[in-house]
Scaffold this motif. Structure first.
Motif, PDB file in Angstrom:
ATOM      1  N   UNK A  30       0.358  -4.580 -13.151  1.00  0.00           N
ATOM      2  CA  UNK A  30      -1.217  -4.428 -12.922  1.00  0.00           C
ATOM      3  C   UNK A  30      -1.449  -3.671 -11.494  1.00  0.00           C
ATOM      4  N   UNK A  31      -2.945  -3.431 -11.826  1.00  0.00           N
ATOM      5  CA  UNK A  31      -3.350  -2.805 -10.593  1.00  0.00           C
ATOM      6  C   UNK A  31      -4.838  -3.537 -10.477  1.00  0.00           C
ATOM      7  N   UNK A  32      -5.303  -3.630  -9.223  1.00  0.00           N
ATOM      8  CA  UNK A  32      -6.804  -4.100  -8.990  1.00  0.00           C
ATOM      9  C   UNK A  32      -7.460  -3.206  -8.067  1.00  0.00           C
ATOM     10  N   UNK A  33      -8.793  -3.063  -8.327  1.00  0.00           N
ATOM     11  CA  UNK A  33      -9.696  -2.180  -7.220  1.00  0.00           C
ATOM     12  C   UNK A  33     -10.684  -3.095  -6.964  1.00  0.00           C
ATOM     13  N   UNK A  34     -10.677  -3.377  -5.824  1.00  0.00           N
ATOM     14  CA  UNK A  34     -11.680  -4.544  -5.272  1.00  0.00           C
ATOM     15  C   UNK A  34     -12.393  -3.652  -4.098  1.00  0.00           C
ATOM     16  N   UNK A  35     -13.532  -2.920  -4.513  1.00  0.00           N
ATOM     17  CA  UNK A  35     -14.351  -2.323  -3.598  1.00  0.00           C
ATOM     18  C   UNK A  35     -13.486  -0.846  -3.348  1.00  0.00           C
ATOM     19  N   UNK A  36     -13.138  -0.952  -1.759  1.00  0.00           N
ATOM     20  CA  UNK A  36     -12.294   0.138  -1.153  1.00  0.00           C
ATOM     21  C   UNK A  36     -10.871  -0.126  -1.201  1.00  0.00           C
ATOM     22  N   UNK A  37     -10.457  -1.531  -1.647  1.00  0.00           N
ATOM     23  CA  UNK A  37      -9.181  -1.885  -1.700  1.00  0.00           C
ATOM     24  C   UNK A  37      -8.583  -1.650  -3.078  1.00  0.00           C
ATOM     25  N   UNK A  38      -7.338  -1.098  -3.137  1.00  0.00           N
ATOM     26  CA  UNK A  38      -6.601  -1.029  -4.189  1.00  0.00           C
ATOM     27  C   UNK A  38      -5.205  -1.673  -4.051  1.00  0.00           C
ATOM     28  N   UNK A  39      -4.951  -2.264  -4.941  1.00  0.00           N
ATOM     29  CA  UNK A  39      -3.677  -3.044  -4.955  1.00  0.00           C
ATOM     30  C   UNK A  39      -2.844  -3.171  -6.222  1.00  0.00           C
ATOM     31  N   UNK A  40      -1.629  -3.140  -6.121  1.00  0.00           N
ATOM     32  CA  UNK A  40      -0.757  -3.313  -7.382  1.00  0.00           C
ATOM     33  C   UNK A  40       0.373  -4.270  -6.954  1.00  0.00           C
ATOM     34  N   UNK A  41       0.970  -4.797  -7.848  1.00  0.00           N
ATOM     35  CA  UNK A  41       1.973  -5.953  -8.011  1.00  0.00           C
ATOM     36  C   UNK A  41       1.208  -7.338  -8.122  1.00  0.00           C
ATOM     37  N   UNK A  42       1.519  -8.000  -8.927  1.00  0.00           N
ATOM     38  CA  UNK A  42       1.104  -9.130  -9.362  1.00  0.00           C
ATOM     39  C   UNK A  42       1.037 -10.405  -8.057  1.00  0.00           C
ATOM     40  N   UNK A  43       1.970 -10.419  -7.355  1.00  0.00           N
ATOM     41  CA  UNK A  43       1.965 -11.496  -6.273  1.00  0.00           C
ATOM     42  C   UNK A  43       1.104 -11.106  -5.315  1.00  0.00           C
ATOM     43  N   UNK A  44       1.116  -9.768  -4.852  1.00  0.00           N
ATOM     44  CA  UNK A  44       0.143  -9.147  -3.889  1.00  0.00           C
ATOM     45  C   UNK A  44      -1.034  -9.445  -4.400  1.00  0.00           C
ATOM     46  N   UNK A  45      -1.503  -9.095  -5.429  1.00  0.00           N
ATOM     47  CA  UNK A  45      -2.643  -9.471  -6.089  1.00  0.00           C
ATOM     48  C   UNK A  45      -3.563 -10.719  -6.006  1.00  0.00           C
ATOM     49  N   UNK A  46      -2.637 -11.707  -6.360  1.00  0.00           N
ATOM     50  CA  UNK A  46      -2.720 -13.176  -6.344  1.00  0.00           C
ATOM     51  C   UNK A  46      -3.109 -13.463  -5.067  1.00  0.00           C
ATOM     52  N   UNK A  47      -2.252 -13.120  -3.992  1.00  0.00           N
ATOM     53  CA  UNK A  47      -2.381 -13.537  -2.665  1.00  0.00           C
ATOM     54  C   UNK A  47      -3.753 -13.029  -1.952  1.00  0.00           C
ATOM     55  N   UNK A  48      -3.947 -11.757  -2.216  1.00  0.00           N
ATOM     56  CA  UNK A  48      -4.927 -11.132  -1.834  1.00  0.00           C
ATOM     57  C   UNK A  48      -6.404 -11.873  -2.249  1.00  0.00           C
ATOM     58  N   UNK A  49      -6.411 -11.906  -3.736  1.00  0.00           N
ATOM     59  CA  UNK A  49      -7.726 -12.438  -4.395  1.00  0.00           C
ATOM     60  C   UNK A  49      -8.047 -14.275  -3.934  1.00  0.00           C
ATOM     61  N   UNK A  50      -6.814 -14.702  -3.710  1.00  0.00           N
ATOM     62  CA  UNK A  50      -6.948 -16.273  -3.073  1.00  0.00           C
ATOM     63  C   UNK A  50      -7.504 -16.076  -1.658  1.00  0.00           C
ATOM     64  N   UNK A  51      -6.872 -15.289  -0.795  1.00  0.00           N
ATOM     65  CA  UNK A  51      -7.271 -15.378   0.521  1.00  0.00           C
ATOM     66  C   UNK A  51      -8.704 -14.713   0.798  1.00  0.00           C
ATOM     67  N   UNK A  52      -9.034 -13.794  -0.025  1.00  0.00           N
ATOM     68  CA  UNK A  52     -10.306 -13.025   0.213  1.00  0.00           C
ATOM     69  C   UNK A  52     -11.502 -13.889  -0.441  1.00  0.00           C
TER      70      UNK A  52
END
Length: 91
Positions: A30-52
């Motif tokens: 997967x990949x996620x674009x959240x505004x100016x933030x672009x992330x890949x890797x499932x675990x990094x995405x989950x951590x980011x979304x929960x923290x944010x």
């Protein structure tokens, strides 16, 4: 969280498309674009979304021991499934 889904990969647009490679140069979902933030890797995405967006979520606790236990399962699952199922997934 509200989101817009884009389908990429097998059966959809290829992840070798330059538009996708600008999001994830590795060419995998997967990949996620959240505004100016672009992330890949499932675990990094989950951590980011929960923290944010859900810092009080029991899915990713703030307490260090509870968080480490959640992360150890994330890391174990990532390793176990990515190694043993990669051929089946790609096939």
């Amino acid at each position: 969280l509200p989101f817009t889904r884009e389908d990429w990969g097998r059966g959809f647009r290829p992840t070798t498309d330059p538009a996708f490679l600008r999001v994830n140069p590795i060419g995998l979902v997967p990949a996620v674009i959240d505004g100016e933030t672009v992330l890949r890797e499932s675990n990094a995405i989950v951590r980011y979304l929960c923290n944010r967006y859900r810092p009080d979520s029991p899915l990713y606790p703030q307490e260090p021991v509870a968080r480490a236990r959640a992360e150890q399962w994330m890391d174990w699952a990532n390793y176990e499934t990515s190694i043993s199922l990669r051929g089946a997934f790609l096939g």
